[in-house]
Write a protein that holds these residues in place. Sequence first.
Motif, PDB file in Angstrom:
ATOM      1  N   HIS A 151     144.478  26.462  -3.000  1.00 17.31           N
ATOM      2  CA  HIS A 151     144.028  27.704  -3.715  1.00 17.31           C
ATOM      3  C   HIS A 151     145.701  28.729  -3.851  1.00 17.31           C
ATOM      4  O   HIS A 151     145.236  29.400  -4.974  1.00 17.31           O
ATOM      5  N   SER A 152     145.817  29.038  -2.633  1.00 10.82           N
ATOM      6  CA  SER A 152     146.621  30.281  -2.661  1.00 10.82           C
ATOM      7  C   SER A 152     148.032  29.545  -3.118  1.00 10.82           C
ATOM      8  O   SER A 152     149.304  30.765  -3.309  1.00 10.82           O
ATOM      9  N   GLU A 153     148.420  28.248  -3.422  1.00  8.81           N
ATOM     10  CA  GLU A 153     150.029  27.568  -3.749  1.00  8.81           C
ATOM     11  C   GLU A 153     149.282  27.939  -4.888  1.00  8.81           C
ATOM     12  O   GLU A 153     150.697  28.770  -5.968  1.00  8.81           O
ATOM     13  N   VAL A 154     147.893  27.049  -5.293  1.00  4.58           N
ATOM     14  CA  VAL A 154     147.968  28.016  -7.126  1.00  4.58           C
ATOM     15  C   VAL A 154     148.447  28.798  -7.054  1.00  4.58           C
ATOM     16  O   VAL A 154     148.875  29.220  -8.121  1.00  4.58           O
ATOM     17  N   ALA A 155     148.103  29.904  -7.022  1.00  8.74           N
ATOM     18  CA  ALA A 155     147.911  31.343  -6.765  1.00  8.74           C
ATOM     19  C   ALA A 155     149.649  32.092  -7.383  1.00  8.74           C
ATOM     20  O   ALA A 155     150.314  32.435  -7.966  1.00  8.74           O
ATOM     21  N   SER A 156     149.841  31.072  -6.211  1.00  6.06           N
ATOM     22  CA  SER A 156     151.782  31.733  -6.266  1.00  6.06           C
ATOM     23  C   SER A 156     152.434  30.947  -7.528  1.00  6.06           C
ATOM     24  O   SER A 156     153.190  31.537  -7.579  1.00  6.06           O
ATOM     25  N   VAL A 157     151.555  29.978  -7.411  1.00  3.20           N
ATOM     26  CA  VAL A 157     152.581  29.241  -8.518  1.00  3.20           C
ATOM     27  C   VAL A 157     152.705  29.678  -9.557  1.00  3.20           C
ATOM     28  O   VAL A 157     153.403  30.464 -10.559  1.00  3.20           O
ATOM     29  N   LEU A 158     151.162  30.179 -10.343  1.00  2.00           N
ATOM     30  CA  LEU A 158     150.690  31.303 -11.446  1.00  2.00           C
ATOM     31  C   LEU A 158     151.101  32.159 -11.981  1.00  2.00           C
ATOM     32  O   LEU A 158     150.671  32.651 -12.793  1.00  2.00           O
ATOM     33  N   MET A 206     165.869  12.778   6.201  1.00  3.29           N
ATOM     34  CA  MET A 206     166.206  14.032   6.205  1.00  3.29           C
ATOM     35  C   MET A 206     165.360  15.238   5.616  1.00  3.29           C
ATOM     36  O   MET A 206     164.410  14.654   4.847  1.00  3.29           O
ATOM     37  N   THR A 207     164.532  16.469   6.559  1.00  2.00           N
ATOM     38  CA  THR A 207     163.588  16.886   4.963  1.00  2.00           C
ATOM     39  C   THR A 207     164.329  18.614   4.346  1.00  2.00           C
ATOM     40  O   THR A 207     165.815  18.505   4.082  1.00  2.00           O
ATOM     41  N   ASP A 208     163.273  18.720   3.264  1.00  2.54           N
ATOM     42  CA  ASP A 208     163.635  19.720   2.532  1.00  2.54           C
ATOM     43  C   ASP A 208     164.210  20.907   3.187  1.00  2.54           C
ATOM     44  O   ASP A 208     165.321  20.842   1.976  1.00  2.54           O
ATOM     45  N   GLN A 209     163.991  21.514   3.959  1.00  2.00           N
ATOM     46  CA  GLN A 209     165.434  22.431   4.561  1.00  2.00           C
ATOM     47  C   GLN A 209     165.920  22.230   4.816  1.00  2.00           C
ATOM     48  O   GLN A 209     167.566  22.956   4.661  1.00  2.00           O
ATOM     49  N   GLU A 210     166.492  20.966   5.102  1.00  6.47           N
ATOM     50  CA  GLU A 210     167.553  19.935   6.174  1.00  6.47           C
ATOM     51  C   GLU A 210     168.970  20.296   4.602  1.00  6.47           C
ATOM     52  O   GLU A 210     170.144  20.585   4.793  1.00  6.47           O
ATOM     53  N   GLY A 237     162.082  29.737   2.356  1.00  4.06           N
ATOM     54  CA  GLY A 237     161.219  29.211   2.939  1.00  4.06           C
ATOM     55  C   GLY A 237     159.767  29.942   2.890  1.00  4.06           C
ATOM     56  O   GLY A 237     159.178  28.919   4.365  1.00  4.06           O
ATOM     57  N   ASN A 238     159.535  31.167   2.738  1.00  3.96           N
ATOM     58  CA  ASN A 238     158.421  31.756   2.614  1.00  3.96           C
ATOM     59  C   ASN A 238     157.024  30.558   2.246  1.00  3.96           C
ATOM     60  O   ASN A 238     155.897  30.533   2.566  1.00  3.96           O
ATOM     61  N   SER A 239     157.158  29.593   1.076  1.00  2.28           N
ATOM     62  CA  SER A 239     156.794  28.395   0.773  1.00  2.28           C
ATOM     63  C   SER A 239     157.119  27.193   1.149  1.00  2.28           C
ATOM     64  O   SER A 239     157.937  27.264   0.570  1.00  2.28           O
ATOM     65  N   ALA A 240     156.398  25.994   0.919  1.00  6.14           N
ATOM     66  CA  ALA A 240     156.675  25.538   0.027  1.00  6.14           C
ATOM     67  C   ALA A 240     158.058  24.639  -0.620  1.00  6.14           C
ATOM     68  O   ALA A 240     157.587  25.788  -1.844  1.00  6.14           O
ATOM     69  N   PHE A 241     158.975  24.587  -0.729  1.00  7.78           N
ATOM     70  CA  PHE A 241     159.506  23.946  -1.955  1.00  7.78           C
ATOM     71  C   PHE A 241     159.322  23.330  -3.448  1.00  7.78           C
ATOM     72  O   PHE A 241     159.768  23.843  -4.150  1.00  7.78           O
ATOM     73  N   ALA A 242     158.291  23.395  -2.779  1.00 11.69           N
ATOM     74  CA  ALA A 242     158.015  22.589  -4.306  1.00 11.69           C
ATOM     75  C   ALA A 242     157.051  22.941  -4.802  1.00 11.69           C
ATOM     76  O   ALA A 242     157.019  23.468  -6.350  1.00 11.69           O
ATOM     77  N   THR A 243     155.809  24.035  -4.083  1.00 13.14           N
ATOM     78  CA  THR A 243     155.887  25.649  -4.805  1.00 13.14           C
ATOM     79  C   THR A 243     157.103  26.407  -5.026  1.00 13.14           C
ATOM     80  O   THR A 243     156.855  26.437  -6.621  1.00 13.14           O
ATOM     81  N   TRP A 244     157.727  26.360  -4.956  1.00 15.63           N
ATOM     82  CA  TRP A 244     158.472  27.265  -5.329  1.00 15.63           C
ATOM     83  C   TRP A 244     159.538  26.770  -6.893  1.00 15.63           C
ATOM     84  O   TRP A 244     159.380  27.681  -7.933  1.00 15.63           O
TER      85      TRP A 244
END
Lengths: 178, 126
Positions: free
Chosen positions: A142-149, A1-5, A65-72
């Motif tokens: 890079h963009s995910e790191v920027a989003s986290v920090l 089952m996916t994260d979204q589900e 869901g704009n980013s991965a759940f892990a990034t959120w």
Amino acid sequence: MTDQELIARAVVSGDRAAFGKLVQRHQSAVRHFLRHLTRGDHALADDVAQETFVQAWRGLTRFRGNSAFATWLLGIAHNHWRNARRRQRGIPMEPEHLAALEPVPSPAPASDLKHDLAHALRALDPDEQAVFHLHFQQGLSHSEVASVLLCPLGTVKTHLNRGKEKLRPLLASWNPTN
Amino acid sequence: MESNELNSLPPPDDAFEKLLRANAVMPPLDDDGFSRRVIAALPPARRPAPQVWLAAAGLAAGLVTVLAGIALAQPAPSALVAFNTELVDAVDQLLTPAGTGALAITVGSLWFAFRDRWHPAWTKRF
């Protein structure tokens, strides 16, 4: 089952088991990140990780869901860590705590290179270490790191380049281009 | 945009980058009961059902009040040509204390039901 589900189940019917699967799936990344931020204080890292997941449960309806759940999740973890650090500021560290301020230890026996790398990482500034950890150790873009920090993309790239330039001489004997 | 910024960076040292990537990866952490502790610490699940019922009841109460007010004020129109006049009258009814009250109940019920999902940008400052 996916994260979204799993998220949909948790949001629609308050399914704790579905959320539990999400926790199991992402606990390692979140706890690794927090162990890194707390410089090896596993107890504090796990406390903040628990707060992170409880906050995620409360705010799950706001996950678009704009980013991965892990990034959120990592973004929430970073925010909680900053709050925890703010609360702890001014409290003197105990000697045993100071002894724990080492790079995140690996449960597996480290190769010489891994050991040298862990040692070399201490030469980086905290911000450079955080960026290095998320990019190289967690595999975020890079963009995910920027989003986290919550920092500009250019800052992430600058930290990575500076970090690499600091590491290069420290790991010169391992670098095949030398 | 990213590619433009990347072009301005010094050429990547692929071998060094690969070396870092290969040796920085960490083995996953064992759960060791962490997930169980998190689940035990979760606050009680919010029950959306009462909120939905409140919203529905508020909406129904508002509509009934407005429609009853209109129906009592004058008979229902039978011709489409009178539609515009009736519409204006309906709006007039809404502007009475009873109509305004009904509208306020409806809006308040909707806000109460969906307040957790409504996060306009200006509220993030607080």
